[in-house]
Design a protein around this motif. Structure first.
Motif, PDB file in Angstrom:
ATOM      1  N   LEU A  66     -29.144 -13.854   3.857  1.00 48.11           N
ATOM      2  CA  LEU A  66     -27.941 -14.025   4.196  1.00 48.11           C
ATOM      3  C   LEU A  66     -26.891 -14.522   3.434  1.00 48.11           C
ATOM      4  O   LEU A  66     -26.038 -13.906   3.077  1.00 48.11           O
ATOM      5  CB  LEU A  66     -28.239 -14.772   5.243  1.00 48.11           C
ATOM      6  N   TYR A  67     -26.963 -15.364   2.443  1.00 44.12           N
ATOM      7  CA  TYR A  67     -25.742 -15.823   1.575  1.00 44.12           C
ATOM      8  C   TYR A  67     -25.293 -15.008   0.841  1.00 44.12           C
ATOM      9  O   TYR A  67     -24.689 -15.082  -0.021  1.00 44.12           O
ATOM     10  CB  TYR A  67     -26.260 -16.788   0.640  1.00 44.12           C
ATOM     11  N   ALA A  68     -26.807 -13.981   0.360  1.00 44.84           N
ATOM     12  CA  ALA A  68     -26.091 -12.761  -0.568  1.00 44.84           C
ATOM     13  C   ALA A  68     -25.890 -11.869   0.045  1.00 44.84           C
ATOM     14  O   ALA A  68     -24.240 -10.769  -0.892  1.00 44.84           O
ATOM     15  CB  ALA A  68     -27.458 -12.389  -1.009  1.00 44.84           C
ATOM     16  N   GLU A  69     -25.991 -11.955   1.329  1.00 39.61           N
ATOM     17  CA  GLU A  69     -24.717 -10.722   2.188  1.00 39.61           C
ATOM     18  C   GLU A  69     -23.638 -11.291   2.238  1.00 39.61           C
ATOM     19  O   GLU A  69     -22.635 -10.223   2.586  1.00 39.61           O
ATOM     20  CB  GLU A  69     -25.043 -10.270   2.997  1.00 39.61           C
ATOM     21  N   TYR A  70     -23.377 -12.609   2.513  1.00 42.19           N
ATOM     22  CA  TYR A  70     -22.464 -12.619   2.975  1.00 42.19           C
ATOM     23  C   TYR A  70     -21.621 -14.280   2.362  1.00 42.19           C
ATOM     24  O   TYR A  70     -20.557 -13.874   2.875  1.00 42.19           O
ATOM     25  CB  TYR A  70     -22.699 -13.781   5.046  1.00 42.19           C
ATOM     26  N   GLY A  71     -22.142 -14.819   1.609  1.00 41.70           N
ATOM     27  CA  GLY A  71     -21.636 -16.004   1.025  1.00 41.70           C
ATOM     28  C   GLY A  71     -20.719 -17.106   1.417  1.00 41.70           C
ATOM     29  O   GLY A  71     -20.346 -17.484   0.813  1.00 41.70           O
ATOM     30  N   GLN A  72     -21.503 -17.097   2.709  1.00 41.44           N
ATOM     31  CA  GLN A  72     -20.552 -18.413   3.654  1.00 41.44           C
ATOM     32  C   GLN A  72     -21.881 -19.893   2.865  1.00 41.44           C
ATOM     33  O   GLN A  72     -22.667 -20.444   2.385  1.00 41.44           O
ATOM     34  CB  GLN A  72     -21.083 -18.406   5.147  1.00 41.44           C
ATOM     35  N   PRO A  73     -20.595 -20.650   2.871  1.00 43.99           N
ATOM     36  CA  PRO A  73     -20.702 -22.104   1.707  1.00 43.99           C
ATOM     37  C   PRO A  73     -21.876 -23.542   3.239  1.00 43.99           C
ATOM     38  O   PRO A  73     -22.200 -22.957   2.149  1.00 43.99           O
ATOM     39  CB  PRO A  73     -19.428 -22.953   1.760  1.00 43.99           C
ATOM     40  N   GLN A  74     -21.599 -22.788   4.172  1.00 40.74           N
ATOM     41  CA  GLN A  74     -22.866 -23.172   5.306  1.00 40.74           C
ATOM     42  C   GLN A  74     -24.015 -22.970   5.135  1.00 40.74           C
ATOM     43  O   GLN A  74     -25.430 -23.289   5.290  1.00 40.74           O
ATOM     44  CB  GLN A  74     -22.451 -23.372   6.381  1.00 40.74           C
ATOM     45  N   LEU A  75     -24.567 -21.633   4.316  1.00 41.36           N
ATOM     46  CA  LEU A  75     -25.478 -21.084   4.185  1.00 41.36           C
ATOM     47  C   LEU A  75     -26.216 -21.788   3.135  1.00 41.36           C
ATOM     48  O   LEU A  75     -26.822 -21.887   2.639  1.00 41.36           O
ATOM     49  CB  LEU A  75     -25.211 -19.201   4.015  1.00 41.36           C
ATOM     50  N   ALA A  76     -25.078 -21.768   2.015  1.00 39.90           N
ATOM     51  CA  ALA A  76     -25.305 -22.315   0.897  1.00 39.90           C
ATOM     52  C   ALA A  76     -25.745 -24.264   0.635  1.00 39.90           C
ATOM     53  O   ALA A  76     -27.031 -24.646   0.735  1.00 39.90           O
ATOM     54  CB  ALA A  76     -24.330 -22.674  -0.350  1.00 39.90           C
ATOM     55  N   TYR A  77     -25.055 -24.706   2.320  1.00 37.54           N
ATOM     56  CA  TYR A  77     -25.490 -26.588   2.606  1.00 37.54           C
ATOM     57  C   TYR A  77     -27.482 -26.200   2.952  1.00 37.54           C
ATOM     58  O   TYR A  77     -28.262 -27.053   2.980  1.00 37.54           O
ATOM     59  CB  TYR A  77     -24.940 -26.764   3.299  1.00 37.54           C
ATOM     60  N   ASN A  78     -27.532 -24.865   3.970  1.00 36.30           N
ATOM     61  CA  ASN A  78     -28.259 -24.856   4.299  1.00 36.30           C
ATOM     62  C   ASN A  78     -30.162 -24.787   3.156  1.00 36.30           C
ATOM     63  O   ASN A  78     -31.081 -24.610   3.690  1.00 36.30           O
ATOM     64  CB  ASN A  78     -28.972 -23.628   5.651  1.00 36.30           C
ATOM     65  N   ILE A  79     -29.769 -23.631   2.394  1.00 34.63           N
ATOM     66  CA  ILE A  79     -30.264 -23.574   0.876  1.00 34.63           C
ATOM     67  C   ILE A  79     -30.932 -24.761   0.121  1.00 34.63           C
ATOM     68  O   ILE A  79     -31.601 -25.287   0.399  1.00 34.63           O
ATOM     69  CB  ILE A  79     -30.120 -22.901   0.026  1.00 34.63           C
ATOM     70  N   GLY A  80     -29.619 -25.176  -0.194  1.00 27.83           N
ATOM     71  CA  GLY A  80     -29.877 -27.261  -0.426  1.00 27.83           C
ATOM     72  C   GLY A  80     -30.673 -27.704   0.365  1.00 27.83           C
ATOM     73  O   GLY A  80     -31.723 -28.610  -0.414  1.00 27.83           O
ATOM     74  N   PRO A 104     -14.842 -29.316   0.982  1.00 24.38           N
ATOM     75  CA  PRO A 104     -14.584 -30.174   0.137  1.00 24.38           C
ATOM     76  C   PRO A 104     -14.199 -31.155   0.042  1.00 24.38           C
ATOM     77  O   PRO A 104     -14.521 -32.839   0.749  1.00 24.38           O
ATOM     78  CB  PRO A 104     -13.047 -29.856  -0.975  1.00 24.38           C
ATOM     79  N   GLY A 105     -14.234 -31.783   1.971  1.00 26.44           N
ATOM     80  CA  GLY A 105     -14.460 -32.199   3.009  1.00 26.44           C
ATOM     81  C   GLY A 105     -14.795 -32.156   3.536  1.00 26.44           C
ATOM     82  O   GLY A 105     -15.468 -33.553   4.781  1.00 26.44           O
ATOM     83  N   ASP A 106     -16.348 -31.558   3.850  1.00 26.52           N
ATOM     84  CA  ASP A 106     -17.769 -32.385   4.349  1.00 26.52           C
ATOM     85  C   ASP A 106     -18.491 -32.824   4.061  1.00 26.52           C
ATOM     86  O   ASP A 106     -18.479 -32.844   2.934  1.00 26.52           O
ATOM     87  CB  ASP A 106     -18.003 -30.606   3.986  1.00 26.52           C
ATOM     88  N   ASP A 107     -18.692 -34.101   5.002  1.00 27.81           N
ATOM     89  CA  ASP A 107     -19.336 -34.985   4.889  1.00 27.81           C
ATOM     90  C   ASP A 107     -20.495 -34.990   4.546  1.00 27.81           C
ATOM     91  O   ASP A 107     -21.787 -35.863   3.390  1.00 27.81           O
ATOM     92  CB  ASP A 107     -18.646 -36.514   6.115  1.00 27.81           C
ATOM     93  N   ASN A 108     -21.484 -33.968   5.293  1.00 24.85           N
ATOM     94  CA  ASN A 108     -22.307 -34.188   5.348  1.00 24.85           C
ATOM     95  C   ASN A 108     -22.458 -33.401   3.471  1.00 24.85           C
ATOM     96  O   ASN A 108     -24.284 -33.783   3.269  1.00 24.85           O
ATOM     97  CB  ASN A 108     -23.101 -32.638   6.492  1.00 24.85           C
ATOM     98  N   VAL A 109     -22.039 -32.360   3.943  1.00 26.91           N
ATOM     99  CA  VAL A 109     -22.418 -31.954   1.844  1.00 26.91           C
ATOM    100  C   VAL A 109     -22.542 -33.017   1.335  1.00 26.91           C
ATOM    101  O   VAL A 109     -23.282 -32.836   0.771  1.00 26.91           O
ATOM    102  CB  VAL A 109     -21.656 -30.776   2.025  1.00 26.91           C
ATOM    103  N   ARG A 110     -21.234 -33.361   0.805  1.00 32.64           N
ATOM    104  CA  ARG A 110     -21.043 -34.898   0.408  1.00 32.64           C
ATOM    105  C   ARG A 110     -22.230 -35.665   0.337  1.00 32.64           C
ATOM    106  O   ARG A 110     -22.454 -36.107  -1.107  1.00 32.64           O
ATOM    107  CB  ARG A 110     -20.207 -35.665   0.382  1.00 32.64           C
ATOM    108  N   HIS A 111     -22.505 -36.026   1.151  1.00 34.25           N
ATOM    109  CA  HIS A 111     -23.583 -37.042   1.229  1.00 34.25           C
ATOM    110  C   HIS A 111     -25.080 -36.569   1.027  1.00 34.25           C
ATOM    111  O   HIS A 111     -25.733 -37.328   0.779  1.00 34.25           O
ATOM    112  CB  HIS A 111     -23.632 -37.597   2.915  1.00 34.25           C
ATOM    113  N   ASN A 112     -25.085 -35.788   1.611  1.00 36.74           N
ATOM    114  CA  ASN A 112     -27.013 -34.903   0.427  1.00 36.74           C
ATOM    115  C   ASN A 112     -26.534 -34.387  -0.440  1.00 36.74           C
ATOM    116  O   ASN A 112     -27.538 -34.092  -1.512  1.00 36.74           O
ATOM    117  CB  ASN A 112     -26.560 -33.323   2.167  1.00 36.74           C
ATOM    118  N   LEU A 113     -25.578 -33.736  -0.890  1.00 37.45           N
ATOM    119  CA  LEU A 113     -25.432 -34.057  -1.985  1.00 37.45           C
ATOM    120  C   LEU A 113     -25.804 -35.103  -3.640  1.00 37.45           C
ATOM    121  O   LEU A 113     -26.791 -35.230  -3.745  1.00 37.45           O
ATOM    122  CB  LEU A 113     -24.351 -33.092  -2.706  1.00 37.45           C
TER     123      LEU A 113
END
Length: 265
Positions: A66-80, A104-113
């Motif tokens: 899905l990420y290869a087709e749509y490139g949505q950042p939420q998909l990259a987060y799920n992959i991570g 850049p303002g997503d707390d979940n992404v920042r926390h998991n990173l």
């Protein structure tokens, strides 16, 4: 409508999505995302590590397609998230950073990173979970939009106030102070503009369990460190030569890495 529904589903907890495995349903992005989320939740509930890993890989395959087709950042987060559970910290950090670049303002992404970075071993001079793009204090200061702009605005205002004082009293002191503040304002504005307009350097992450860093672009060169670099080590790309990358690590150390063990952002 399908794309809109996909964007909505990307923000929904995986436990609330239903699986769909028929060939017709799998062709639809909503159903593919639902299937990936369902496999992810099944893996979390699985007691057998081997079975859990197999389910995580099924989820990962769908998320990455899905990420290869749509490139949505939420998909990259799920992959991570999926790579973290598979113990592949390097690929997890790569995908969290891809998500963070667009959210850049997503707390979940920042926390998991930050969590993935905290799990790394054998970090070379990183001093914690510093950003792999800007570790210099000067560049960090420039990257802080609010602080840099407030200081620039204050200096600019002071310049005009002192200039007005010079017009009023015509003293040499006010003239020198006006010239100094004018020059400081010009330097600060130029530095801030350069930081904002220049292209960001290419960055990457080590994505194998251990990778020997060398002093040159070949296996005949001596290792740069006593221990190999660990999975998840972040770097800035300085140069590329055949199948080797010259990089700078977060602590400022420069070395060469085989490209096969790295992934660029």
């Amino acid at each position: 409508m399908r794309i809109f529904l996909l964007l909505i589903l990307l923000f929904v907890s995986p436990s609330g999505l239903a699986a769909a495995e028929s060939p017709l349903a799998a062709a639809r992005p909503e159903a593919e995302l639902a299937a990936a989320a369902d496999f992810f939740q099944e893996a979390l509930a699985q007691a057998d590590p081997a079975e859990a890993a197999a389910l995580f890989h099924k989820a990962l395959w769908r998320y990455e397609r899905l990420y290869a087709e749509y490139g949505q950042p939420q998909l990259a987060y799920n992959i991570g998230n999926t790579y973290v559970h598979l113990g592949e910290l390097g690929r997890a950090i790569v995908n969290y950073r891809r998500a963070a670049a667009r959210l850049p303002g997503d707390d979940n992404v920042r926390h998991n990173l930050a969590h993935a970075r905290s799990l790394r071993q054998g970090q070379h001079g990183e001093n914690g979970a510093a950003s792999a793009l800007f570790w210099s204090p000067w560049r960090n200061w420039l990257a802080s939009s609010d602080l840099a702009l407030r200081l620039l605005a204050g200096t600019y205002l002071a310049f005009w106030l002192v200039l007005a004082a010079w017009f009023r009293w015509r003293r040499g002191f006010w003239a020198r102070l006006t010239m100094g503040l004018g020059l400081l304002t010009l330097v600060m504005a130029s530095a801030l503009a350069w930081q904002r307009l220049r292209p960001e350097p290419a960055a990457g992450v080590v994505v194998v369990a251990e990778l020997v860093a060398r002093q040159g672009d070949g296996r005949t060169y001596e290792p740069s460190f006593a221990e190999p670099l660990a999975d998840g080590t972040e770097f800035i790309l300085l140069a590329r030569r055949d199948r080797w990358l010259q990089v700078e690590l977060l602590g400022g150390e420069s070395c060469w890495l085989p490209a096969r063990g790295c992934e660029l952002l």
